[in-house]
Design a protein around this motif. Structure first.
Motif, PDB file in Angstrom:
ATOM      1  N   VAL A 159      18.789 134.219  52.282  1.00  0.00           N
ATOM      2  CA  VAL A 159      18.993 134.577  53.379  1.00  0.00           C
ATOM      3  C   VAL A 159      19.904 135.917  53.649  1.00  0.00           C
ATOM      4  CG1 VAL A 159      20.519 133.868  55.680  1.00  0.00           C
ATOM      5  CG2 VAL A 159      19.503 132.157  54.121  1.00  0.00           C
ATOM      6  N   LEU A 160      19.176 137.001  54.191  1.00  0.00           N
ATOM      7  CA  LEU A 160      19.857 138.072  54.217  1.00  0.00           C
ATOM      8  C   LEU A 160      20.852 138.072  55.415  1.00  0.00           C
ATOM      9  CD1 LEU A 160      16.621 140.655  53.676  1.00  0.00           C
ATOM     10  CD2 LEU A 160      18.556 139.839  52.074  1.00  0.00           C
ATOM     11  N   ASP A 161      22.174 138.304  55.064  1.00  0.00           N
ATOM     12  CA  ASP A 161      23.107 138.465  56.235  1.00  0.00           C
ATOM     13  C   ASP A 161      23.063 139.686  56.679  1.00  0.00           C
ATOM     14  OD1 ASP A 161      23.884 135.763  55.397  1.00  0.00           O
ATOM     15  OD2 ASP A 161      25.291 136.548  53.797  1.00  0.00           O
ATOM     16  N   ARG A 162      22.561 140.639  56.226  1.00  0.00           N
ATOM     17  CA  ARG A 162      22.539 142.165  56.782  1.00  0.00           C
ATOM     18  C   ARG A 162      21.342 142.699  56.216  1.00  0.00           C
ATOM     19  NH1 ARG A 162      27.860 145.326  55.707  1.00  0.00           N
ATOM     20  NH2 ARG A 162      27.904 143.360  54.366  1.00  0.00           N
ATOM     21  N   GLU A 163      20.385 143.229  57.110  1.00  0.00           N
ATOM     22  CA  GLU A 163      19.343 144.034  56.865  1.00  0.00           C
ATOM     23  C   GLU A 163      19.734 145.320  57.001  1.00  0.00           C
ATOM     24  OE1 GLU A 163      15.613 142.962  58.377  1.00  0.00           O
ATOM     25  OE2 GLU A 163      16.143 140.797  58.327  1.00  0.00           O
ATOM     26  N   GLU A 164      20.446 145.764  57.943  1.00  0.00           N
ATOM     27  CA  GLU A 164      20.523 147.243  57.982  1.00  0.00           C
ATOM     28  C   GLU A 164      21.990 147.400  57.137  1.00  0.00           C
ATOM     29  OE1 GLU A 164      18.918 149.626  59.682  1.00  0.00           O
ATOM     30  OE2 GLU A 164      17.452 148.241  60.092  1.00  0.00           O
ATOM     31  N   LEU A 165      21.776 148.482  56.265  1.00  0.00           N
ATOM     32  CA  LEU A 165      22.926 148.787  55.329  1.00  0.00           C
ATOM     33  C   LEU A 165      23.722 150.186  55.832  1.00  0.00           C
ATOM     34  CD1 LEU A 165      20.648 148.314  52.017  1.00  0.00           C
ATOM     35  CD2 LEU A 165      22.146 146.837  53.161  1.00  0.00           C
ATOM     36  N   GLY A 166      24.850 150.013  55.456  1.00  0.00           N
ATOM     37  CA  GLY A 166      25.701 151.137  55.710  1.00  0.00           C
ATOM     38  C   GLY A 166      26.008 152.016  54.246  1.00  0.00           C
ATOM     39  N   ASP A 167      26.491 152.935  54.418  1.00  0.00           N
ATOM     40  CA  ASP A 167      26.889 153.673  53.048  1.00  0.00           C
ATOM     41  C   ASP A 167      27.650 153.061  51.963  1.00  0.00           C
ATOM     42  OD1 ASP A 167      25.444 155.898  53.827  1.00  0.00           O
ATOM     43  OD2 ASP A 167      27.325 157.014  54.608  1.00  0.00           O
ATOM     44  N   ALA A 168      28.314 152.181  52.498  1.00  0.00           N
ATOM     45  CA  ALA A 168      29.122 151.122  51.410  1.00  0.00           C
ATOM     46  C   ALA A 168      28.566 150.256  50.868  1.00  0.00           C
ATOM     47  CB  ALA A 168      30.678 150.728  52.353  1.00  0.00           C
ATOM     48  N   ASP A 169      27.355 149.649  51.628  1.00  0.00           N
ATOM     49  CA  ASP A 169      26.479 148.550  51.003  1.00  0.00           C
ATOM     50  C   ASP A 169      25.635 148.893  50.064  1.00  0.00           C
ATOM     51  OD1 ASP A 169      27.773 147.003  52.822  1.00  0.00           O
ATOM     52  OD2 ASP A 169      26.311 147.773  54.403  1.00  0.00           O
ATOM     53  N   LEU A 170      25.257 150.411  49.923  1.00  0.00           N
ATOM     54  CA  LEU A 170      24.318 150.627  49.049  1.00  0.00           C
ATOM     55  C   LEU A 170      24.135 150.731  47.759  1.00  0.00           C
ATOM     56  CD1 LEU A 170      23.275 154.315  50.848  1.00  0.00           C
ATOM     57  CD2 LEU A 170      22.048 152.225  51.146  1.00  0.00           C
ATOM     58  N   ALA A 171      25.491 150.757  46.968  1.00  0.00           N
ATOM     59  CA  ALA A 171      25.539 150.313  45.612  1.00  0.00           C
ATOM     60  C   ALA A 171      25.242 148.939  45.292  1.00  0.00           C
ATOM     61  CB  ALA A 171      26.967 150.635  45.195  1.00  0.00           C
ATOM     62  N   ALA A 172      25.760 147.840  46.241  1.00  0.00           N
ATOM     63  CA  ALA A 172      25.496 146.267  46.001  1.00  0.00           C
ATOM     64  C   ALA A 172      24.018 146.273  46.231  1.00  0.00           C
ATOM     65  CB  ALA A 172      26.369 145.737  46.842  1.00  0.00           C
ATOM     66  N   ALA A 173      23.227 146.720  47.388  1.00  0.00           N
ATOM     67  CA  ALA A 173      22.057 146.559  47.662  1.00  0.00           C
ATOM     68  C   ALA A 173      21.148 147.099  46.523  1.00  0.00           C
ATOM     69  CB  ALA A 173      21.691 147.116  48.805  1.00  0.00           C
ATOM     70  N   GLY A 174      21.388 148.071  45.911  1.00  0.00           N
ATOM     71  CA  GLY A 174      20.759 148.774  44.912  1.00  0.00           C
ATOM     72  C   GLY A 174      20.612 147.833  43.535  1.00  0.00           C
ATOM     73  N   ALA A 175      21.589 147.326  43.230  1.00  0.00           N
ATOM     74  CA  ALA A 175      22.112 146.285  42.266  1.00  0.00           C
ATOM     75  C   ALA A 175      21.485 145.068  42.602  1.00  0.00           C
ATOM     76  CB  ALA A 175      23.452 145.931  42.172  1.00  0.00           C
ATOM     77  N   ALA A 176      21.104 144.784  43.770  1.00  0.00           N
ATOM     78  CA  ALA A 176      20.493 143.220  44.080  1.00  0.00           C
ATOM     79  C   ALA A 176      19.057 143.635  43.815  1.00  0.00           C
ATOM     80  CB  ALA A 176      20.813 142.897  45.547  1.00  0.00           C
ATOM     81  N   VAL A 177      18.688 144.719  44.179  1.00  0.00           N
ATOM     82  CA  VAL A 177      17.122 145.000  44.143  1.00  0.00           C
ATOM     83  C   VAL A 177      16.719 145.043  42.544  1.00  0.00           C
ATOM     84  CG1 VAL A 177      15.422 146.799  44.275  1.00  0.00           C
ATOM     85  CG2 VAL A 177      16.958 146.097  46.237  1.00  0.00           C
ATOM     86  N   ARG A 178      17.549 145.794  41.678  1.00  0.00           N
ATOM     87  CA  ARG A 178      17.236 145.934  40.204  1.00  0.00           C
ATOM     88  C   ARG A 178      17.234 144.360  39.453  1.00  0.00           C
ATOM     89  NH1 ARG A 178      20.423 150.193  41.273  1.00  0.00           N
ATOM     90  NH2 ARG A 178      22.502 149.179  40.414  1.00  0.00           N
ATOM     91  N   VAL A 179      18.254 143.651  39.835  1.00  0.00           N
ATOM     92  CA  VAL A 179      18.433 142.387  39.097  1.00  0.00           C
ATOM     93  C   VAL A 179      17.375 141.383  39.487  1.00  0.00           C
ATOM     94  CG1 VAL A 179      20.685 142.791  38.617  1.00  0.00           C
ATOM     95  CG2 VAL A 179      20.068 141.253  40.600  1.00  0.00           C
ATOM     96  N   CYS A 180      16.758 141.628  40.548  1.00  0.00           N
ATOM     97  CA  CYS A 180      15.658 140.495  41.230  1.00  0.00           C
ATOM     98  C   CYS A 180      14.576 140.423  39.790  1.00  0.00           C
ATOM     99  CB  CYS A 180      15.058 140.787  42.336  1.00  0.00           C
ATOM    100  SG  CYS A 180      13.885 139.595  42.903  1.00  0.00           S
ATOM    101  N   PRO A 181      14.265 139.259  39.336  1.00  0.00           N
ATOM    102  CA  PRO A 181      13.343 139.193  38.160  1.00  0.00           C
ATOM    103  C   PRO A 181      11.980 139.217  38.834  1.00  0.00           C
ATOM    104  CG  PRO A 181      14.298 137.163  38.652  1.00  0.00           C
ATOM    105  CD  PRO A 181      14.975 137.976  39.324  1.00  0.00           C
ATOM    106  N   VAL A 182      11.693 138.848  40.139  1.00  0.00           N
ATOM    107  CA  VAL A 182      10.215 138.959  40.637  1.00  0.00           C
ATOM    108  C   VAL A 182      10.053 139.867  41.695  1.00  0.00           C
ATOM    109  CG1 VAL A 182       9.838 136.511  40.145  1.00  0.00           C
ATOM    110  CG2 VAL A 182      11.215 137.010  42.427  1.00  0.00           C
TER     111      VAL A 182
END
Length: 62
Positions: A33-56
């Motif tokens: 479940v995405l709690d937030r789809e729209e990202l602020g500047d403070a969210d970009l590092a965490a969002a990028g990390a989530a994208v990178r670690v997804c094995p699929v």
């Protein structure tokens, strides 16, 4: 910028949740479940990390 989930591709591994718990979580049935789809500047590092670690590759930034 926003985070986009390819729901059929997601297998519920939960690595993205570990990388960005403030942006997403697995529900009781193991569905992401995405709690937030729209990202602020403070969210970009965490969002990028989530994208990178997804094995699929079920997540992407747009």
């Amino acid at each position: 910028m926003k985070i986009v989930l390819d729901r059929p591709r997601c297998e519920g591994h939960g690595l993205c949740e570990e990388a960005a718990p403030e942006l997403m979580h697995l529900d009781d049935e193991g569905e992401l479940v995405l709690d937030r789809e729209e990202l602020g500047d403070a969210d970009l590092a965490a969002a990028g990390a989530a994208v990178r670690v997804c094995p699929v590759a079920a997540l992407r930034l747009a």
